[in-house]
Design a protein around this motif. Structure first.
Motif, PDB file in Angstrom:
ATOM      1  N   UNK A  78      16.260 -16.434 -18.285  1.00 56.13           N
ATOM      2  CA  UNK A  78      16.944 -16.501 -16.991  1.00 56.13           C
ATOM      3  C   UNK A  78      16.683 -17.836 -16.299  1.00 56.13           C
ATOM      4  N   UNK A  79      15.439 -18.314 -16.379  1.00 60.84           N
ATOM      5  CA  UNK A  79      15.105 -19.600 -15.758  1.00 60.84           C
ATOM      6  C   UNK A  79      15.951 -20.722 -16.355  1.00 60.84           C
ATOM      7  N   UNK A  80      16.168 -20.662 -17.658  1.00 61.06           N
ATOM      8  CA  UNK A  80      16.990 -21.683 -18.315  1.00 61.06           C
ATOM      9  C   UNK A  80      18.435 -21.620 -17.820  1.00 61.06           C
ATOM     10  N   UNK A  81      18.942 -20.398 -17.622  1.00 57.91           N
ATOM     11  CA  UNK A  81      20.304 -20.239 -17.112  1.00 57.91           C
ATOM     12  C   UNK A  81      20.411 -20.774 -15.687  1.00 57.91           C
ATOM     13  N   UNK A  82      19.427 -20.430 -14.856  1.00 52.82           N
ATOM     14  CA  UNK A  82      19.451 -20.908 -13.466  1.00 52.82           C
ATOM     15  C   UNK A  82      19.356 -22.428 -13.414  1.00 52.82           C
ATOM     16  N   UNK A  83      18.538 -23.008 -14.283  1.00 51.60           N
ATOM     17  CA  UNK A  83      18.422 -24.469 -14.322  1.00 51.60           C
ATOM     18  C   UNK A  83      19.746 -25.115 -14.722  1.00 51.60           C
ATOM     19  N   UNK A  98      19.541 -23.692  -2.065  1.00 52.88           N
ATOM     20  CA  UNK A  98      18.454 -22.722  -1.878  1.00 52.88           C
ATOM     21  C   UNK A  98      18.871 -21.342  -2.371  1.00 52.88           C
ATOM     22  N   UNK A  99      20.120 -20.977  -2.135  1.00 52.36           N
ATOM     23  CA  UNK A  99      20.592 -19.668  -2.583  1.00 52.36           C
ATOM     24  C   UNK A  99      20.606 -19.591  -4.106  1.00 52.36           C
ATOM     25  N   UNK A 100      21.003 -20.689  -4.752  1.00 53.40           N
ATOM     26  CA  UNK A 100      20.977 -20.708  -6.215  1.00 53.40           C
ATOM     27  C   UNK A 100      19.544 -20.603  -6.727  1.00 53.40           C
ATOM     28  N   UNK A 101      18.648 -21.367  -6.122  1.00 58.10           N
ATOM     29  CA  UNK A 101      17.253 -21.377  -6.566  1.00 58.10           C
ATOM     30  C   UNK A 101      16.590 -20.020  -6.375  1.00 58.10           C
ATOM     31  N   UNK A 102      17.060 -19.263  -5.373  1.00 57.66           N
ATOM     32  CA  UNK A 102      16.445 -17.967  -5.066  1.00 57.66           C
ATOM     33  C   UNK A 102      17.058 -16.814  -5.857  1.00 57.66           C
ATOM     34  N   UNK A 103      18.091 -17.082  -6.654  1.00 57.06           N
ATOM     35  CA  UNK A 103      18.743 -16.015  -7.422  1.00 57.06           C
ATOM     36  C   UNK A 103      17.745 -15.355  -8.371  1.00 57.06           C
ATOM     37  N   UNK A 104      17.855 -14.025  -8.507  1.00 62.69           N
ATOM     38  CA  UNK A 104      16.908 -13.264  -9.317  1.00 62.69           C
ATOM     39  C   UNK A 104      17.527 -12.673 -10.584  1.00 62.69           C
ATOM     40  N   UNK A 105      18.838 -12.820 -10.733  1.00 60.50           N
ATOM     41  CA  UNK A 105      19.484 -12.236 -11.911  1.00 60.50           C
ATOM     42  C   UNK A 105      20.710 -13.055 -12.290  1.00 60.50           C
ATOM     43  N   UNK A 106      21.168 -12.851 -13.521  1.00 59.77           N
ATOM     44  CA  UNK A 106      22.377 -13.538 -13.978  1.00 59.77           C
ATOM     45  C   UNK A 106      23.584 -13.118 -13.149  1.00 59.77           C
ATOM     46  N   UNK A 107      23.596 -11.858 -12.721  1.00 59.37           N
ATOM     47  CA  UNK A 107      24.706 -11.374 -11.894  1.00 59.37           C
ATOM     48  C   UNK A 107      24.748 -12.111 -10.554  1.00 59.37           C
ATOM     49  N   UNK A 108      23.578 -12.341  -9.972  1.00 63.16           N
ATOM     50  CA  UNK A 108      23.530 -13.086  -8.712  1.00 63.16           C
ATOM     51  C   UNK A 108      24.014 -14.521  -8.907  1.00 63.16           C
ATOM     52  N   UNK A 109      23.634 -15.133 -10.018  1.00 60.06           N
ATOM     53  CA  UNK A 109      24.100 -16.490 -10.300  1.00 60.06           C
ATOM     54  C   UNK A 109      25.619 -16.524 -10.437  1.00 60.06           C
ATOM     55  N   UNK A 110      26.152 -15.529 -11.133  1.00 60.03           N
ATOM     56  CA  UNK A 110      27.598 -15.454 -11.314  1.00 60.03           C
ATOM     57  C   UNK A 110      28.309 -15.305  -9.966  1.00 60.03           C
ATOM     58  N   UNK A 111      27.773 -14.427  -9.108  1.00 61.28           N
ATOM     59  CA  UNK A 111      28.362 -14.229  -7.781  1.00 61.28           C
ATOM     60  C   UNK A 111      28.276 -15.507  -6.948  1.00 61.28           C
ATOM     61  N   UNK A 112      27.135 -16.194  -7.039  1.00 67.49           N
ATOM     62  CA  UNK A 112      26.959 -17.430  -6.285  1.00 67.49           C
ATOM     63  C   UNK A 112      27.903 -18.524  -6.775  1.00 67.49           C
ATOM     64  N   UNK A 113      28.163 -18.520  -8.079  1.00 66.12           N
ATOM     65  CA  UNK A 113      29.096 -19.498  -8.649  1.00 66.12           C
ATOM     66  C   UNK A 113      30.460 -19.382  -7.968  1.00 66.12           C
ATOM     67  N   UNK A 114      30.966 -18.163  -7.860  1.00 65.29           N
ATOM     68  CA  UNK A 114      32.271 -17.970  -7.234  1.00 65.29           C
ATOM     69  C   UNK A 114      32.199 -18.118  -5.717  1.00 65.29           C
ATOM     70  N   UNK A 115      31.044 -17.839  -5.152  1.00 66.76           N
ATOM     71  CA  UNK A 115      30.845 -18.081  -3.721  1.00 66.76           C
ATOM     72  C   UNK A 115      30.944 -19.578  -3.426  1.00 66.76           C
ATOM     73  N   UNK A 116      30.379 -20.400  -4.314  1.00 66.96           N
ATOM     74  CA  UNK A 116      30.467 -21.854  -4.164  1.00 66.96           C
ATOM     75  C   UNK A 116      31.924 -22.305  -4.264  1.00 66.96           C
ATOM     76  N   UNK A 117      32.658 -21.740  -5.222  1.00 69.23           N
ATOM     77  CA  UNK A 117      34.076 -22.093  -5.357  1.00 69.23           C
ATOM     78  C   UNK A 117      34.839 -21.741  -4.084  1.00 69.23           C
ATOM     79  N   UNK A 118      34.542 -20.564  -3.524  1.00 70.17           N
ATOM     80  CA  UNK A 118      35.239 -20.123  -2.313  1.00 70.17           C
ATOM     81  C   UNK A 118      34.980 -21.055  -1.136  1.00 70.17           C
ATOM     82  N   UNK A 119      33.803 -21.677  -1.100  1.00 69.86           N
ATOM     83  CA  UNK A 119      33.475 -22.576   0.007  1.00 69.86           C
ATOM     84  C   UNK A 119      34.157 -23.934  -0.136  1.00 69.86           C
TER      85      UNK A 119
END
Length: 314
Positions: A78-83, A98-119
């Motif tokens: 997971x750390x490798x994916x977040x990196x 900070x939100x990306x760095x604080x993600x705890x799961x691959x699902x959270x990273x995926x959600x944050x990815x699309x959240x970034x796109x939305x912004x």
């Protein structure tokens, strides 16, 4: 499945944007909070830069890491994916990072990815000229401002190093300026019509009125006009027709272009008439259409269509 979702990013972002309203330079200037010329110095995150040739490669890297993470559920995996996400987005705003760095799961990273796109994208521009701005004036020329635009077709495809005429809305609560594909934001090189009007807005507000319109032979032209969308052309145009603008001042003249379009800038408030003559004017003074009256308020926009006989005077 997650890798497939990421892979669909580029095609999904390419869907067309349907603008509910498009306006002429005159009308858009009247309803826009901030108008300025600026040169783009940075686009952040650079991954969302429409002109970034490395975008597809970075997306492939995320897909590979996401596919690997589906098989490797260890903390190290997971750390490798977040990196990998942090490497693709090195220039995120600090709160997003900070939100990306604080993600705890691959699902959270995926959600944050699309959240970034939305912004969307943050565009930093060096201000060259200010035409209008709530908190932007001539003293800000030479300073930098930030404007946000959506990712995908509804956003504007800025390029680093290019200079633009920017029409932006300024949200008072968030203090964020935004622009997009449905505004008249465009390269300065493509903004001649806008700049002609904005010159008077900046230099002489008492003479910032504009009258524009068309000369056509189409008696049913109204079928083609859409009140929600500005158009710079009309069916059956009379190219070259000479349009006369009369008021209490000296008459002015303009030749309709190949689309039948004519425009007069630098007008004070008052009553005007427009008439169309054959392209041979003034050697030949045969009236094709008009006179039609147009009344302008201070800095207002006027529009008129002149319908000529079917021969178009040719």
């Amino acid at each position: 499945m997650r890798a497939a979702l990421l892979y669909l990013l580029v095609p999904v972002a390419a869907w067309g944007c349907k603008c509910q309203l498009t306006m002429s330079a005159c009308n858009e200037a009247a309803t826009t909070d901030v108008i300025f010329i600026g040169t783009v110095e940075a686009i952040e995150p650079s991954f969302l830069d429409s002109w970034n040739a490395a975008q597809r490669g970075a997306l492939a890297t995320l897909n590979e890491e996401a596919a690997r993470a589906e098989k490797d559920h260890s903390a190290a995996g997971f750390t490798k994916l977040r990196d990998a996400y942090l490497k693709v987005f090195p220039d995120l705003p600090e709160e997003h990072k900070k939100r990306l760095s604080a993600a705890k799961s691959a699902e959270q990273l995926n959600d944050l990815f699309y959240w970034i796109l939305d912004h969307g994208k943050r565009i930093r521009l060096r201000v060259k000229t200010v035409f209008r701005g709530k908190d932007l004036d001539d003293d800000d020329e030479g300073s930098t401002v930030e404007v946000w635009t959506a990712f995908g077709d509804c956003g504007f495809a800025f390029q680093v190093g290019e200079t633009y005429l920017v029409y932006a809305d300024d949200d008072e609560e968030s203090d964020v300026m935004t622009t997009g594909a449905c505004t008249r934001t465009r390269r300065v090189s493509d903004a001649g019509d806008d700049l002609a009007y904005l010159y008077f807005v900046k230099q002489d507000e008492d003479r910032a009125g504009r009258i524009e319109g068309f000369v056509t032979t189409d008696l049913l032209y109204q079928r083609q006009l859409d009140a929600s969308h500005y158009s710079d052309h009309i069916a059956s145009p009379v190219a070259g027709a000479v349009v006369e603008l009369k008021s209490s001042a000296t008459p002015r003249y303009a030749a309709a272009d190949e689309k039948g379009h004519f425009v007069f800038d630098g007008l004070p408030a008052g009553a005007f008439t427009v008439s169309a003559f054959t392209p041979a004017f003034p050697a030949e003074t045969r009236l094709l259409a008009g006179p039609k009256e147009v009344r302008l308020g201070k800095g207002a926009c006027g529009f008129q269509v002149l319908v000529a006989p079917g021969s178009g005077g040719k």
